[in-house]
Design a protein around this motif. Sequence first.
Motif, PDB file in Angstrom:
ATOM      1  N   ASP A  58       0.800  -1.290  -0.128  1.00 47.97           N
ATOM      2  CA  ASP A  58       0.164   0.047  -0.172  1.00 47.97           C
ATOM      3  C   ASP A  58       0.923   1.294  -0.009  1.00 47.97           C
ATOM      4  O   ASP A  58       0.621   2.179   0.691  1.00 47.97           O
ATOM      5  CB  ASP A  58      -1.007  -0.116   1.155  1.00 47.97           C
ATOM      6  N   ILE A  59       1.853   1.088  -1.020  1.00 49.48           N
ATOM      7  CA  ILE A  59       2.681   2.537  -1.049  1.00 49.48           C
ATOM      8  C   ILE A  59       2.274   3.311  -1.980  1.00 49.48           C
ATOM      9  O   ILE A  59       2.164   2.958  -3.422  1.00 49.48           O
ATOM     10  CB  ILE A  59       4.268   2.057  -1.416  1.00 49.48           C
ATOM     11  N   ARG A  60       1.763   4.365  -1.734  1.00 46.93           N
ATOM     12  CA  ARG A  60       0.853   5.242  -3.004  1.00 46.93           C
ATOM     13  C   ARG A  60       1.717   5.692  -3.909  1.00 46.93           C
ATOM     14  O   ARG A  60       1.087   6.439  -4.718  1.00 46.93           O
ATOM     15  CB  ARG A  60       0.141   6.253  -2.206  1.00 46.93           C
TER      16      ARG A  60
ATOM     17  N   ASP B  62      -0.839   8.473   2.370  1.00 46.45           N
ATOM     18  CA  ASP B  62       0.388   7.733   3.098  1.00 46.45           C
ATOM     19  C   ASP B  62      -0.090   7.249   4.462  1.00 46.45           C
ATOM     20  O   ASP B  62      -0.522   7.968   5.295  1.00 46.45           O
ATOM     21  CB  ASP B  62       1.710   8.575   3.312  1.00 46.45           C
ATOM     22  N   GLY B  63      -0.200   5.907   4.624  1.00 44.13           N
ATOM     23  CA  GLY B  63      -0.803   5.217   5.943  1.00 44.13           C
ATOM     24  C   GLY B  63      -2.149   4.599   5.455  1.00 44.13           C
ATOM     25  O   GLY B  63      -2.173   3.602   6.329  1.00 44.13           O
ATOM     26  N   GLU B  64      -2.724   4.842   4.595  1.00 43.52           N
ATOM     27  CA  GLU B  64      -3.970   4.172   4.382  1.00 43.52           C
ATOM     28  C   GLU B  64      -4.989   4.149   5.559  1.00 43.52           C
ATOM     29  O   GLU B  64      -5.321   2.845   5.900  1.00 43.52           O
ATOM     30  CB  GLU B  64      -3.854   2.857   3.761  1.00 43.52           C
TER      31      GLU B  64
ATOM     32  N   GLY C  60      -7.942   1.959   6.698  1.00 38.54           N
ATOM     33  CA  GLY C  60      -7.814   0.477   6.139  1.00 38.54           C
ATOM     34  C   GLY C  60      -8.171   0.210   4.742  1.00 38.54           C
ATOM     35  O   GLY C  60      -7.641  -0.833   3.972  1.00 38.54           O
TER      36      GLY C  60
ATOM     37  N   LEU D 249       0.426  10.433   6.775  1.00 37.32           N
ATOM     38  CA  LEU D 249       1.378  10.342   7.756  1.00 37.32           C
ATOM     39  C   LEU D 249       2.884  10.516   7.634  1.00 37.32           C
ATOM     40  O   LEU D 249       3.400   9.516   6.770  1.00 37.32           O
ATOM     41  CB  LEU D 249       1.050   8.899   8.584  1.00 37.32           C
ATOM     42  N   ARG D 250       3.389  11.486   8.336  1.00 36.14           N
ATOM     43  CA  ARG D 250       4.776  11.598   8.158  1.00 36.14           C
ATOM     44  C   ARG D 250       5.382  11.814   9.639  1.00 36.14           C
ATOM     45  O   ARG D 250       4.700  12.171  10.730  1.00 36.14           O
ATOM     46  CB  ARG D 250       5.078  12.906   7.520  1.00 36.14           C
TER      47      ARG D 250
ATOM     48  N   LEU E 208      11.041  10.754   6.375  1.00 34.93           N
ATOM     49  CA  LEU E 208      10.292   9.362   7.121  1.00 34.93           C
ATOM     50  C   LEU E 208       8.872   9.785   6.688  1.00 34.93           C
ATOM     51  O   LEU E 208       8.200  10.662   7.340  1.00 34.93           O
ATOM     52  CB  LEU E 208      10.801   9.336   8.353  1.00 34.93           C
ATOM     53  N   ARG E 209       8.263   8.759   6.122  1.00 40.83           N
ATOM     54  CA  ARG E 209       7.149   8.553   6.003  1.00 40.83           C
ATOM     55  C   ARG E 209       6.123   7.247   6.233  1.00 40.83           C
ATOM     56  O   ARG E 209       6.862   6.167   5.916  1.00 40.83           O
ATOM     57  CB  ARG E 209       6.545   9.014   4.467  1.00 40.83           C
ATOM     58  N   ILE E 210       5.189   7.306   6.850  1.00 43.92           N
ATOM     59  CA  ILE E 210       4.530   5.841   7.227  1.00 43.92           C
ATOM     60  C   ILE E 210       3.647   5.603   5.795  1.00 43.92           C
ATOM     61  O   ILE E 210       2.437   6.266   5.637  1.00 43.92           O
ATOM     62  CB  ILE E 210       3.507   6.190   8.422  1.00 43.92           C
ATOM     63  N   SER E 211       4.104   4.637   5.090  1.00 45.40           N
ATOM     64  CA  SER E 211       3.254   4.164   3.862  1.00 45.40           C
ATOM     65  C   SER E 211       1.977   3.732   4.404  1.00 45.40           C
ATOM     66  O   SER E 211       0.780   3.699   3.451  1.00 45.40           O
ATOM     67  CB  SER E 211       4.147   3.439   2.835  1.00 45.40           C
ATOM     68  N   GLU E 212       2.230   2.780   5.088  1.00 42.58           N
ATOM     69  CA  GLU E 212       1.001   1.863   5.468  1.00 42.58           C
ATOM     70  C   GLU E 212       0.935   1.550   7.096  1.00 42.58           C
ATOM     71  O   GLU E 212       2.040   1.253   7.541  1.00 42.58           O
ATOM     72  CB  GLU E 212       0.393   0.681   4.697  1.00 42.58           C
ATOM     73  N   ILE E 213       0.036   1.724   7.772  1.00 42.15           N
ATOM     74  CA  ILE E 213      -0.211   1.221   9.357  1.00 42.15           C
ATOM     75  C   ILE E 213      -1.353   0.750   9.402  1.00 42.15           C
ATOM     76  O   ILE E 213      -1.841   0.850  10.816  1.00 42.15           O
ATOM     77  CB  ILE E 213       0.049   2.671  10.002  1.00 42.15           C
ATOM     78  N   VAL E 214      -1.874  -0.063   8.369  1.00 41.41           N
ATOM     79  CA  VAL E 214      -2.966  -0.760   8.713  1.00 41.41           C
ATOM     80  C   VAL E 214      -3.114  -2.387   8.456  1.00 41.41           C
ATOM     81  O   VAL E 214      -4.217  -3.170   8.868  1.00 41.41           O
ATOM     82  CB  VAL E 214      -4.264  -0.244   8.040  1.00 41.41           C
TER      83      VAL E 214
END
Lengths: 322, 322
Positions: free
Chosen positions: A175-177, A207-209, A212, A299-300, B299-305
């Motif tokens: 899930d890397i956008r 970034d983060g999704e 979900g 999210l950073r 630094l980025r959070i690509s996914e956290i789910v």
Amino acid sequence: MATCDHTIHGAHHHFGWDRSIPPVAAVAPGDSVEFECVDASGGQLDAESTLAAIAELDFDRINPVTGPIFIDGAEPGDAVKVTFENFTPTSSGTMGTAKGFGWTANIPGFGLLADQFPDPALNIWIYDAADFTPALYGPGGRVPLKPFAGTVGLALAEEGLHSVVPPRRVGGNMDIRDLTAGTTLYLPVEVAGGLFSIGDTHAAQGDGEVCGTAIESPMNVALTLDLIKDAGLKTPRYTTPGPVTRHLDEKGYEVTTGVGTDLFEGARAAVAQMVDLLSAQTGMAAVEAYMLCSVCGDLRISEIVDQPNWIVSFYFPRLVLD
Amino acid sequence: MATCDHTIHGAHHHFGWDRSIPPVAAVAPGDSVEFECVDASGGQLDAESTLAAIAELDFDRINPVTGPIFIDGAEPGDAVKVTFENFTPTSSGTMGTAKGFGWTANIPGFGLLADQFPDPALNIWIYDAADFTPALYGPGGRVPLKPFAGTVGLALAEEGLHSVVPPRRVGGNMDIRDLTAGTTLYLPVEVAGGLFSIGDTHAAQGDGEVCGTAIESPMNVALTLDLIKDAGLKTPRYTTPGPVTRHLDEKGYEVTTGVGTDLFEGARAAVAQMVDLLSAQTGMAAVEAYMLCSVCGDLRISEIVDQPNWIVSFYFPRLVLD
């Protein structure tokens, strides 16, 4: 887009990663391949779906990936080099080929703030398939689209079936956008042929999704598969050919922060406060703001060195609501 | 820049946060204030410093902040609204006012990869003070500058002296690189008057500040202090008026990833792999690559789910080495 050397039909999909799944095709390094990707619901949702469909989701059919592809000469220690060429939405139901379709859902028990959003929610997006024109969000806003595949990976060395949900060192549900057209991705090979599969196409995601799900949207993906011998790669890496956020950044960002000793809790705090801020500013229901954050907010990690407190920041692009 | 309503001289600085420190000035909401900020070494490093100075650093003099300022009418529950107007480098030693100076160091025991980089290292940057022209990095590369203040905060409700190192819910050493000119920052008030201080000016930094230091550079900061009554703010938030990465993004990014159950370890893995990649691509010593990452990589959070594995990605802007 010129015709690809190979086309892999959507019927050739599998659930989870398993090195024993027979390859559906073998390709030479440098070959181009077009993959028909089913959406992350495995076709259970379409442009006419309603909220009831979320409760009825069969999780055994979640996140199919199309493949696997055997890459000639790939051996453990090599890297597969994937160059994303093109994303083409496929139509849904009665909407015709000129329109693309996507869905975003809050699925109970899933997502960064699952404890705060226990009830299902669903938004259907319709967009212009030719140029990915920004998609209207029902509760308010307009989201620029930038398609990519959420799940891109190779088979693991370990035998047996591995859930498709977590990404791993060979890729998978990353899930890397920014894995958009023009980007080059390198994945470490652990089995002969690599056994490449792809799916979970998204029309847009932040970034983060964070909730979900992204804008989950069936698409065909054209890409080139190549091979780097003895690459010594530990985890996926990628190269973007140009800017990654200019479709979002023109009017700046609203940003909330989480401050504390744990990055995960910091991310939760930052997102929860953005949900509150967007709800207060727009009157949007909290769950709608949460889903909107998931498809366009980032999210950073602002700092990770000022012991013992780190700062995670959540960036929401102002042009979406402008 | 028009003259500010108030000027706070650099001699009025303090070490750590303490609500009992008497304010050096009182201002009305809406007043503009220019702060002379000492660099993060408290003047121990200058443009002629060598590596030996890192070993001799007196940590009791680290990270002074200029202030505190009493904002008339500020009460617990309010928010101080800070609008950053302008950053002006101050000269160092014999270099003259046309040049700005900064330093980046690897300080043993400090930084995301402190265990991997036990030896001190120092880079001195000289840049054009008038227009913040991109700064040359000695070991190779050219870093676009975008000045901001790393430490911006208010006094805590809890009595006593609190270390300046960690940021907290009232702000402090946040090291948020997007707090640049034009950005508006909101900080929650916990004591009467708020007691605002600022310092730790940086000519450039990436998200994360991974080696623990940025381009540490003494500057004057002009800003406006305003007040939002009963803001109900839990932690700092901010609004950027426009794009935040266009000075860096034109040629895209090299990106490495960390994949796993812990975001902190994921960040460490992503940065360590970028250090390896940059060293391999340029021949730069690993510690030089690490320090370069700190001043321009994100630094980025690509996914956290996608339970249980999250992805942290480290973005290095390609134009720096192009």
